[in-house]
Design a protein around this motif. Structure first.
Motif, PDB file in Angstrom:
ATOM      1  N   GLY A 224      80.137  10.869  52.167  1.00  0.00           N
ATOM      2  CA  GLY A 224      81.304  11.215  51.365  1.00  0.00           C
ATOM      3  C   GLY A 224      82.415  10.206  51.579  1.00  0.00           C
ATOM      4  N   PRO A 225      83.381  10.122  50.661  1.00  0.00           N
ATOM      5  CA  PRO A 225      84.423   9.086  50.714  1.00  0.00           C
ATOM      6  C   PRO A 225      85.196   9.024  52.027  1.00  0.00           C
ATOM      7  N   GLY A 226      85.543  10.184  52.593  1.00  0.00           N
ATOM      8  CA  GLY A 226      86.303  10.177  53.847  1.00  0.00           C
ATOM      9  C   GLY A 226      85.529   9.529  54.977  1.00  0.00           C
ATOM     10  N   ILE A 227      84.267   9.904  55.128  1.00  0.00           N
ATOM     11  CA  ILE A 227      83.411   9.340  56.175  1.00  0.00           C
ATOM     12  C   ILE A 227      83.158   7.857  55.917  1.00  0.00           C
ATOM     13  N   ILE A 228      82.836   7.527  54.671  1.00  0.00           N
ATOM     14  CA  ILE A 228      82.512   6.143  54.313  1.00  0.00           C
ATOM     15  C   ILE A 228      83.676   5.215  54.638  1.00  0.00           C
ATOM     16  N   ASN A 229      84.888   5.621  54.300  1.00  0.00           N
ATOM     17  CA  ASN A 229      86.043   4.764  54.567  1.00  0.00           C
ATOM     18  C   ASN A 229      86.361   4.677  56.058  1.00  0.00           C
ATOM     19  N   LEU A 230      86.208   5.783  56.777  1.00  0.00           N
ATOM     20  CA  LEU A 230      86.433   5.751  58.223  1.00  0.00           C
ATOM     21  C   LEU A 230      85.402   4.877  58.918  1.00  0.00           C
ATOM     22  N   SER A 231      84.207   4.770  58.348  1.00  0.00           N
ATOM     23  CA  SER A 231      83.142   3.998  58.996  1.00  0.00           C
ATOM     24  C   SER A 231      83.511   2.527  59.170  1.00  0.00           C
ATOM     25  N   ASN A 232      84.334   1.988  58.273  1.00  0.00           N
ATOM     26  CA  ASN A 232      84.782   0.599  58.450  1.00  0.00           C
ATOM     27  C   ASN A 232      85.551   0.436  59.756  1.00  0.00           C
ATOM     28  N   ILE A 233      86.448   1.376  60.017  1.00  0.00           N
ATOM     29  CA  ILE A 233      87.245   1.341  61.246  1.00  0.00           C
ATOM     30  C   ILE A 233      86.337   1.494  62.459  1.00  0.00           C
ATOM     31  N   ILE A 234      85.401   2.425  62.368  1.00  0.00           N
ATOM     32  CA  ILE A 234      84.472   2.670  63.467  1.00  0.00           C
ATOM     33  C   ILE A 234      83.636   1.431  63.754  1.00  0.00           C
ATOM     34  N   SER A 235      83.033   0.874  62.710  1.00  0.00           N
ATOM     35  CA  SER A 235      82.133  -0.272  62.874  1.00  0.00           C
ATOM     36  C   SER A 235      82.856  -1.462  63.484  1.00  0.00           C
ATOM     37  N   GLN A 236      84.079  -1.698  63.027  1.00  0.00           N
ATOM     38  CA  GLN A 236      84.848  -2.826  63.553  1.00  0.00           C
ATOM     39  C   GLN A 236      85.215  -2.631  65.019  1.00  0.00           C
ATOM     40  N   SER A 237      85.335  -1.375  65.456  1.00  0.00           N
ATOM     41  CA  SER A 237      85.734  -1.111  66.838  1.00  0.00           C
ATOM     42  C   SER A 237      84.588  -1.302  67.825  1.00  0.00           C
ATOM     43  N   LEU A 238      83.352  -1.291  67.327  1.00  0.00           N
ATOM     44  CA  LEU A 238      82.192  -1.426  68.192  1.00  0.00           C
ATOM     45  C   LEU A 238      81.822  -2.888  68.396  1.00  0.00           C
ATOM     46  N   SER A 239      81.318  -3.188  69.566  1.00  0.00           N
ATOM     47  CA  SER A 239      80.949  -4.564  69.905  1.00  0.00           C
ATOM     48  C   SER A 239      79.484  -4.806  69.571  1.00  0.00           C
ATOM     49  N   TYR A 240      79.249  -5.428  68.413  1.00  0.00           N
ATOM     50  CA  TYR A 240      77.882  -5.806  68.045  1.00  0.00           C
ATOM     51  C   TYR A 240      77.939  -6.857  66.946  1.00  0.00           C
ATOM     52  N   ASN A 241      76.839  -7.539  66.742  1.00  0.00           N
ATOM     53  CA  ASN A 241      76.722  -8.563  65.719  1.00  0.00           C
ATOM     54  C   ASN A 241      75.293  -8.520  65.193  1.00  0.00           C
ATOM     55  N   LEU A 242      75.123  -8.195  63.929  1.00  0.00           N
ATOM     56  CA  LEU A 242      73.782  -8.054  63.367  1.00  0.00           C
ATOM     57  C   LEU A 242      72.994  -9.356  63.379  1.00  0.00           C
ATOM     58  N   LEU A 243      73.656 -10.464  63.597  1.00  0.00           N
ATOM     59  CA  LEU A 243      72.941 -11.722  63.775  1.00  0.00           C
ATOM     60  C   LEU A 243      72.159 -11.712  65.086  1.00  0.00           C
ATOM     61  N   ASP A 244      72.601 -10.849  66.027  1.00  0.00           N
ATOM     62  CA  ASP A 244      71.972 -10.792  67.348  1.00  0.00           C
ATOM     63  C   ASP A 244      71.297  -9.459  67.645  1.00  0.00           C
ATOM     64  N   ASN A 245      71.935  -8.346  67.231  1.00  0.00           N
ATOM     65  CA  ASN A 245      71.419  -7.047  67.643  1.00  0.00           C
ATOM     66  C   ASN A 245      71.955  -5.929  66.760  1.00  0.00           C
ATOM     67  N   GLU A 246      71.255  -4.799  66.763  1.00  0.00           N
ATOM     68  CA  GLU A 246      71.725  -3.591  66.103  1.00  0.00           C
ATOM     69  C   GLU A 246      72.761  -2.907  67.005  1.00  0.00           C
ATOM     70  N   PRO A 247      73.683  -2.133  66.432  1.00  0.00           N
ATOM     71  CA  PRO A 247      74.708  -1.483  67.250  1.00  0.00           C
ATOM     72  C   PRO A 247      74.157  -0.357  68.106  1.00  0.00           C
ATOM     73  N   ASP A 248      74.713  -0.195  69.279  1.00  0.00           N
ATOM     74  CA  ASP A 248      74.405   0.938  70.155  1.00  0.00           C
ATOM     75  C   ASP A 248      75.437   2.018  69.855  1.00  0.00           C
ATOM     76  N   VAL A 249      75.025   3.072  69.178  1.00  0.00           N
ATOM     77  CA  VAL A 249      75.971   4.043  68.631  1.00  0.00           C
ATOM     78  C   VAL A 249      75.904   5.366  69.380  1.00  0.00           C
ATOM     79  N   ASP A 250      77.036   5.780  69.921  1.00  0.00           N
ATOM     80  CA  ASP A 250      77.167   7.089  70.557  1.00  0.00           C
ATOM     81  C   ASP A 250      78.649   7.381  70.722  1.00  0.00           C
ATOM     82  N   PHE A 251      79.199   8.149  69.804  1.00  0.00           N
ATOM     83  CA  PHE A 251      80.616   8.476  69.856  1.00  0.00           C
ATOM     84  C   PHE A 251      80.846   9.802  69.146  1.00  0.00           C
TER      85      PHE A 251
END
Length: 400
Positions: A224-251
């Motif tokens: 949904g729009p609220g989650i989708i837009n918040l996901s940008n903030i979340i993704s940017q806050s996590l330390s990962y780079n798809l050129l190297d690895n998938e994100p380790d997600v637990d929050f």
């Protein structure tokens, strides 16, 4: 060896627009697309309806983007009026919906694509052509030589459209971290029982960040729009780079299910209502605050029987109801990457001239669209980036 003035790599919205505009000033333009047909991602936008742009005034529009200073020149070069006129001149009208979102009046993205392809009449278009190498002097796949190149290969989302991590390796341009953007979240808890239910106009929190909007429950988590837009903030806050690895997600994220009430106001209302409406069952009372289909799930999580009368709910349970109405949390264990709508990160803007889209490191090399470190929220903002940067890149490459 075939020779052209300008090659555009990538047949998405940014690449098609770049090729169209480049052909206005140059007679030898080639568009190279790896798929058998162009515009695959464009056809998917807006649920197939094509949310082509957002009609907010430019100054207000720019404030939506974290990269507004970079986008300013391209947005003023291709205004929304100019963009829409390209289609209106061919007989396609538009409708405006909530939050200034613009859709074709036919509500078919295929109509938008058809008009764009019609403007390519002076462009040599090659489908099923994957650019595997660009060497010095701009020789493509050892068979095409060009004076200038516009890279519009997109990001990493929707790989079925031709997007790929490998596209970033076509040049030696410095990159920022590549991440998923506008992406649904996968929850630890099974939500299949409430899939399809929407929470309207709630506030979703992650750490200190908050976004207000609708939340839709899916079989694997939250969207949904609220989650989708918040996901940008979340993704940017996590330390990962798809050129190297998938994100380790637990929050954890939390949802304020009743943003119209403060905790104090709910406390006061509960105190009055639990006395005056004592025989009302809690599952019926909660219809004042929650979507009907969500109530049973909500009460199950709190271990409160839905048929319990208000007068029989103790103080501890009442406080727990209030706390969860204001902060209902979910543990998130992943991104639903197959449904990510945009890519965060890309070609570093520090090395691209915002007035031309030309690399400051490699003369005659231009970039447009999602391959750049540019992104916005849902609502037509990302297609606006694609069309505006594509227009400027095509214009600059053909004029300079």
């Amino acid at each position: 060896m075939e020779e052209y003035d300008i090659a555009v790599v990538g047949g998405g919205p940014a690449g098609i627009m770049a090729a169209i505009v480049a052909s206005w000033n140059s007679s030898r333009v080639i568009l190279l697309e790896k798929n058998p047909s162009p515009g695959r991602k464009l056809l998917m936008t807006g649920g197939g309806r094509c949310n082509i742009t957002n009609l907010k005034p430019i100054k207000k529009l720019l404030n939506i983007y974290p990269q507004k200073n970079f986008l300013k020149h391209s947005f003023y070069t291709l205004t929304n009026e100019k963009l829409l006129s390209l289609f209106e001149d061919k007989g396609l009208g538009f409708i405006e919906e909530d939050d200034n979102r613009i859709f074709p009046e036919t509500e078919r993205s295929s109509d938008v694509l058809e008009i764009l392809l019609g403007y390519l009449e002076d462009v040599d278009v090659r489908y099923d052509f994957e650019v595997k190498s660009i060497v010095e002097n701009f020789i493509i796949n050892d068979e095409i030589t060009v004076d200038k190149i516009i890279i519009a290969t997109g990001g990493v989302t929707y790989p079925q459209t031709g997007c790929s991590i490998g596209n970033y390796c076509l040049t030696s341009q410095p990159l920022t971290d590549i991440k998923y953007g506008l992406v649904p979240l996968i929850t630890k808890k099974d939500l299949s029982g409430i899939a399809g239910i929407t929470l309207y106009d709630v506030i979703i929190s992650y750490n200190k960040s908050k976004v207000q909007g609708n939340v839709l429950f899916s079989h694997v988590g939250l969207t949904g729009p609220g989650i989708i837009n918040l996901s940008n903030i979340i993704s940017q806050s996590l330390s990962y780079n798809l050129l190297d690895n998938e994100p380790d997600v637990d929050f954890e994220i939390a949802i304020d299910l009743c943003p119209a009430f403060t905790r104090e106001e709910l406390q006061k209302k509960f105190t009055i209502d639990f006395q005056s409406k004592g025989k009302t069952m809690i599952k019926n009372y909660l219809k004042l605050f929650l979507t009907g289909g969500f109530i049973d799930f909500f009460l199950d999580e709190l271990a409160i029987e839905g048929e319990t009368q208000l007068s029989r709910i103790d103080k501890k349970s009442k406080n727990r109801l209030i706390e969860n109405l204001k902060r209902f949390s979910f543990e998130i264990i992943g991104f639903n990457k197959d449904l990510a709508k945009v890519t965060i990160g890309g070609v570093d803007l520090a090395n691209v001239n915002p007035k031309t889209m030309e690399s400051t490191l490699t003369p005659n090399l231009y970039f447009a669209g999602e391959v750049l470190d540019l992104h916005g929220p849902t609502g037509g903002y990302n297609l606006k980036i694609a069309f505006s940067t594509g227009f400027l890149a095509g214009l600059s490459a053909s004029e300079n």
